[in-house]
Write a protein that holds these residues in place. Structure first.
Motif, PDB file in Angstrom:
ATOM      1  N   CYS A 129       0.226   3.852  -6.358  1.00 23.68           N
ATOM      2  CA  CYS A 129       1.461   3.076  -6.242  1.00 23.68           C
ATOM      3  C   CYS A 129       1.103   1.747  -5.593  1.00 23.68           C
ATOM      4  N   LEU A 130       1.999   0.799  -5.651  1.00 25.45           N
ATOM      5  CA  LEU A 130       1.760  -0.537  -5.112  1.00 25.45           C
ATOM      6  C   LEU A 130       2.555  -0.754  -3.833  1.00 25.45           C
ATOM      7  N   GLN A 131       1.977  -1.526  -2.926  1.00 28.87           N
ATOM      8  CA  GLN A 131       2.710  -2.022  -1.768  1.00 28.87           C
ATOM      9  C   GLN A 131       2.559  -3.533  -1.719  1.00 28.87           C
ATOM     10  N   PHE A 132       3.664  -4.244  -1.799  1.00 25.47           N
ATOM     11  CA  PHE A 132       3.652  -5.695  -1.690  1.00 25.47           C
ATOM     12  C   PHE A 132       3.707  -6.059  -0.210  1.00 25.47           C
ATOM     13  N   CYS A 133       2.729  -6.869   0.210  1.00 26.68           N
ATOM     14  CA  CYS A 133       2.585  -7.203   1.629  1.00 26.68           C
ATOM     15  C   CYS A 133       2.953  -8.670   1.844  1.00 26.68           C
ATOM     16  N   GLY A 134       2.622  -9.182   3.015  1.00 25.07           N
ATOM     17  CA  GLY A 134       2.741 -10.612   3.246  1.00 25.07           C
ATOM     18  C   GLY A 134       1.812 -11.360   2.306  1.00 25.07           C
ATOM     19  N   PRO A 135       1.809 -12.687   2.343  1.00 27.56           N
ATOM     20  CA  PRO A 135       1.171 -13.447   1.266  1.00 27.56           C
ATOM     21  C   PRO A 135      -0.339 -13.593   1.336  1.00 27.56           C
ATOM     22  N   SER A 136      -1.009 -13.102   2.373  1.00 26.88           N
ATOM     23  CA  SER A 136      -2.449 -13.299   2.453  1.00 26.88           C
ATOM     24  C   SER A 136      -3.198 -11.974   2.416  1.00 26.88           C
ATOM     25  N   GLY A 137      -4.500 -12.060   2.100  1.00 27.24           N
ATOM     26  CA  GLY A 137      -5.326 -10.868   2.094  1.00 27.24           C
ATOM     27  C   GLY A 137      -5.372 -10.191   3.443  1.00 27.24           C
ATOM     28  N   ALA A 138      -5.373 -10.992   4.514  1.00 29.44           N
ATOM     29  CA  ALA A 138      -5.388 -10.424   5.862  1.00 29.44           C
ATOM     30  C   ALA A 138      -4.152  -9.564   6.115  1.00 29.44           C
ATOM     31  N   ASP A 139      -3.005 -10.002   5.608  1.00 29.38           N
ATOM     32  CA  ASP A 139      -1.775  -9.207   5.758  1.00 29.38           C
ATOM     33  C   ASP A 139      -1.937  -7.841   5.100  1.00 29.38           C
ATOM     34  N   ALA A 140      -2.552  -7.831   3.928  1.00 30.11           N
ATOM     35  CA  ALA A 140      -2.747  -6.567   3.216  1.00 30.11           C
ATOM     36  C   ALA A 140      -3.745  -5.675   3.949  1.00 30.11           C
ATOM     37  N   VAL A 141      -4.777  -6.269   4.536  1.00 32.08           N
ATOM     38  CA  VAL A 141      -5.729  -5.490   5.325  1.00 32.08           C
ATOM     39  C   VAL A 141      -5.023  -4.829   6.502  1.00 32.08           C
ATOM     40  N   GLU A 142      -4.162  -5.585   7.176  1.00 38.95           N
ATOM     41  CA  GLU A 142      -3.409  -5.021   8.303  1.00 38.95           C
ATOM     42  C   GLU A 142      -2.594  -3.808   7.843  1.00 38.95           C
ATOM     43  N   ALA A 143      -1.929  -3.943   6.707  1.00 32.84           N
ATOM     44  CA  ALA A 143      -1.118  -2.842   6.194  1.00 32.84           C
ATOM     45  C   ALA A 143      -1.993  -1.637   5.859  1.00 32.84           C
ATOM     46  N   ALA A 144      -3.158  -1.879   5.267  1.00 33.15           N
ATOM     47  CA  ALA A 144      -4.058  -0.779   4.891  1.00 33.15           C
ATOM     48  C   ALA A 144      -4.550  -0.030   6.124  1.00 33.15           C
ATOM     49  N   LEU A 145      -4.911  -0.753   7.170  1.00 33.92           N
ATOM     50  CA  LEU A 145      -5.387  -0.113   8.403  1.00 33.92           C
ATOM     51  C   LEU A 145      -4.286   0.721   9.041  1.00 33.92           C
ATOM     52  N   LYS A 146      -3.086   0.161   9.087  1.00 29.04           N
ATOM     53  CA  LYS A 146      -1.957   0.891   9.666  1.00 29.04           C
ATOM     54  C   LYS A 146      -1.661   2.166   8.880  1.00 29.04           C
ATOM     55  N   LEU A 147      -1.676   2.049   7.551  1.00 30.98           N
ATOM     56  CA  LEU A 147      -1.364   3.202   6.714  1.00 30.98           C
ATOM     57  C   LEU A 147      -2.401   4.308   6.904  1.00 30.98           C
ATOM     58  N   ALA A 148      -3.679   3.933   6.974  1.00 34.46           N
ATOM     59  CA  ALA A 148      -4.731   4.934   7.164  1.00 34.46           C
ATOM     60  C   ALA A 148      -4.538   5.680   8.476  1.00 34.46           C
ATOM     61  N   LYS A 149      -4.182   4.951   9.519  1.00 31.41           N
ATOM     62  CA  LYS A 149      -3.956   5.583  10.822  1.00 31.41           C
ATOM     63  C   LYS A 149      -2.725   6.488  10.767  1.00 31.41           C
ATOM     64  N   LYS A 150      -1.698   6.022  10.089  1.00 33.90           N
ATOM     65  CA  LYS A 150      -0.457   6.802   9.994  1.00 33.90           C
ATOM     66  C   LYS A 150      -0.686   8.091   9.212  1.00 33.90           C
ATOM     67  N   HIS A 151      -1.431   7.992   8.119  1.00 34.10           N
ATOM     68  CA  HIS A 151      -1.664   9.172   7.283  1.00 34.10           C
ATOM     69  C   HIS A 151      -2.537  10.197   7.990  1.00 34.10           C
ATOM     70  N   THR A 152      -3.611   9.739   8.619  1.00 35.16           N
ATOM     71  CA  THR A 152      -4.586  10.678   9.194  1.00 35.16           C
ATOM     72  C   THR A 152      -4.244  11.110  10.615  1.00 35.16           C
ATOM     73  N   GLY A 153      -3.458  10.297  11.315  1.00 37.18           N
ATOM     74  CA  GLY A 153      -3.206  10.575  12.724  1.00 37.18           C
ATOM     75  C   GLY A 153      -4.381  10.201  13.615  1.00 37.18           C
ATOM     76  N   ARG A 154      -5.401   9.576  13.022  1.00 44.86           N
ATOM     77  CA  ARG A 154      -6.558   9.139  13.791  1.00 44.86           C
ATOM     78  C   ARG A 154      -6.487   7.628  14.013  1.00 44.86           C
ATOM     79  N   THR A 155      -7.343   7.122  14.905  1.00 38.19           N
ATOM     80  CA  THR A 155      -7.231   5.716  15.291  1.00 38.19           C
ATOM     81  C   THR A 155      -8.451   4.867  14.973  1.00 38.19           C
TER      82      THR A 155
END
Length: 467
Positions: A129-155
């Motif tokens: 599925c797609l997630q539309f983020c803020g307009p820069s690659g860095a914004d998408a990286v931030e979202a990816a890191l947050k999602l990984a932590k949220k899914h796994t419960g690890r930091t």
């Protein structure tokens, strides 16, 4: 001209004012830019021009000088400057009555763009599925890191030396370059850096297949060793071809092993395709060279066809978001979806990736021929039209792997001489010793021949003597 007259002219005819107000003088524009803008600006210090217009791979400055652009917005302009399909897509949106921004509300245009982008992902996107983020690659990286932590419960997060993922807080924490980190305290915790394979300068000092094998073992042992001191991470983030880090392609066997180990341990693999994605390396995505499927794909730059857009491709099983838990005002940029759709369609219909793969091999071969005459070219590497030329000191002693010391000063001088010869390219790698090519993917063989000619002239102007 007084400030009042300037303002009156700007209101009356803004576009004419932009081109003519400073009488076509690069230095005058650059001086005013220095007054207007923060010290953070970087490109004008290396490429001192004011751009008046651009078309294809060519840029014209306000003094009517012409430059072959082998930077292309750091890889953003896959089809080059002002491609007619891209311009037409903008006109279509402007005359359609669509709002320019819609937050995350959908439109027929967004629906079409989403379906097309998904069809380009592994397995035609059926598992994504797609997630539309803020307009820069860095914004998408931030979202990816947050999602990984949220899914796994690890930091924790594992990243790699030489990697570049952006300048925002989390993205900078997983970026290898130390310079922008120097004065920043309180970086994101539990980021573990590991060595990334290097085709010329093996970080373990071994080199060749043995070096790749050792790096693979090192990664696997870190994850499995109960005495490693590193807790199991939420994610591993990497570029399949490091861009800013000096154009380092990941060896296929290494990347395949990283994928296998992360799957075995329930660690999300985030592949940053911001710069390497969308036919840049001769495949639609750089990770395709290894035949793997990431858990999260970070996309920006070319995905917006020259307009700001950043998107994640997320394996559906890892979509742990709840409504509103990661937002951004400009994630509904309709112009970017139009220009992005036009770009993606052109790339696929015209099989641009195949063209790029062929041209890349041809160009690397020509650069290797040039290397034989100019030994300050220490190494030529890359995939497709993402190529790096490492500049070295051939008169100094080689190390035990046969590599000469890097020459960042000569690299900077070469960039300057290239610019004076009408050629725009960027530097990267450790201390900026690598000259990087990221031209339009539609560059012709004749234009690549012009690049080679200009580059050799720059070598000579920088004091290089043909062997």
């Amino acid at each position: 001209m007084t400030d009042k007259v300037r303002i009156d002219n700007l209101v009356a005819n803004p576009f004419t004012f932009v081109v003519n107000s400073l009488n076509g003088n690069n230095d005058a524009y650059l001086a005013r830019q220095a007054e207007f803008e923060s010290n953070v600006r970087s490109y004008p210090r290396k490429l001192p021009l004011a751009i008046a217009k651009a078309q294809g791979v060519w840029i014209t400055d306000v003094e009517n000088n012409h430059y072959l652009d082998c930077l292309a917005g750091a890889g953003t302009l896959a089809l080059g400057h002002n491609h007619p399909d891209v311009l037409q897509s903008i006109k279509n949106v402007i005359t359609s009555g669509l709002p320019l921004h819609t937050l995350d509300l959908t439109t027929p245009l967004k629906d079409k763009f989403s379906a097309y982008l998904l069809s380009l992902l592994p397995g035609q996107g059926k598992e994504y599925c797609l997630q539309f983020c803020g307009p820069s690659g860095a914004d998408a990286v931030e979202a990816a890191l947050k999602l990984a932590k949220k899914h796994t419960g690890r930091t924790g997060v594992i990243s790699f030396s030489g990697g570049y993922h952006g300048m925002t807080h989390g993205a900078l924490a997983v970026t290898g370059n130390l310079s922008p980190k120097e004065a920043i305290n309180g970086m994101m915790p539990e980021v573990q850096f590991m060595p990334y394979p290097h085709l010329y300068r093996c970080p373990l000092g071994i080199g060749g297949k043995a070096g790749v094998k050792a790096l693979t073992y090192y990664f696997e042992n870190l994850i499995n060793d109960v005495e490693s001191g590193v807790r199991k991470p939420a994610a591993v983030i990497l570029e399949a071809v490091q861009g800013e880090g000096g154009v380092n392609p990941a060896p296929v066997e290494w990347l395949q092993r990283i994928r296998k180990i992360t799957q075995e341990h329930g660690i999300l693999l985030i592949i940053d395709e911001v710069q390497a994605g969308f036919a840049r390396t001769g495949k639609l995505f750089a990770f395709e060279h290894a035949g793997i499927e990431p858990d999260i794909i970070v996309m920006s730059k070319a995905v917006g066809g020259g307009m700001p857009l950043a998107v994640l491709g997320i394996k559906k099983q890892f979509d742990a978001w709840e409504p509103g838990h990661h937002t951004g005002t400009f994630r509904g940029n309709q112009l970017a979806m139009a220009t992005g759709l036009a770009t993606l369609q052109y790339l696929k219909v015209h099989q641009v990736a195949d063209k790029v793969a062929t041209q890349g091999e041809w160009l690397k071969a020509k650069l290797v021929e040039l290397q034989k005459r100019y030994p300050m070219i220490g190494h030529v590497r890359g995939l497709g039209l993402m190529i790096g030329i490492e500049i070295v000191k051939p008169n100094e002693a080689q190390d035990h792997m046969g590599c000469y010391p890097a020459d960042s000063q000569l690299s900077a001088l070469l960039q300057k001489k290239c610019f004076e010869a009408g050629l725009i390219l960027e530097r990267g790698g450790r201390n900026g010793c690598v000259l990087r090519l990221l031209p339009s993917l539609l560059i012709t063989n004749d234009e690549l021949a012009i690049f080679l000619d200009k580059f050799e002239h720059a070598l000579i102007a920088a004091g290089a003597k043909s062997a």
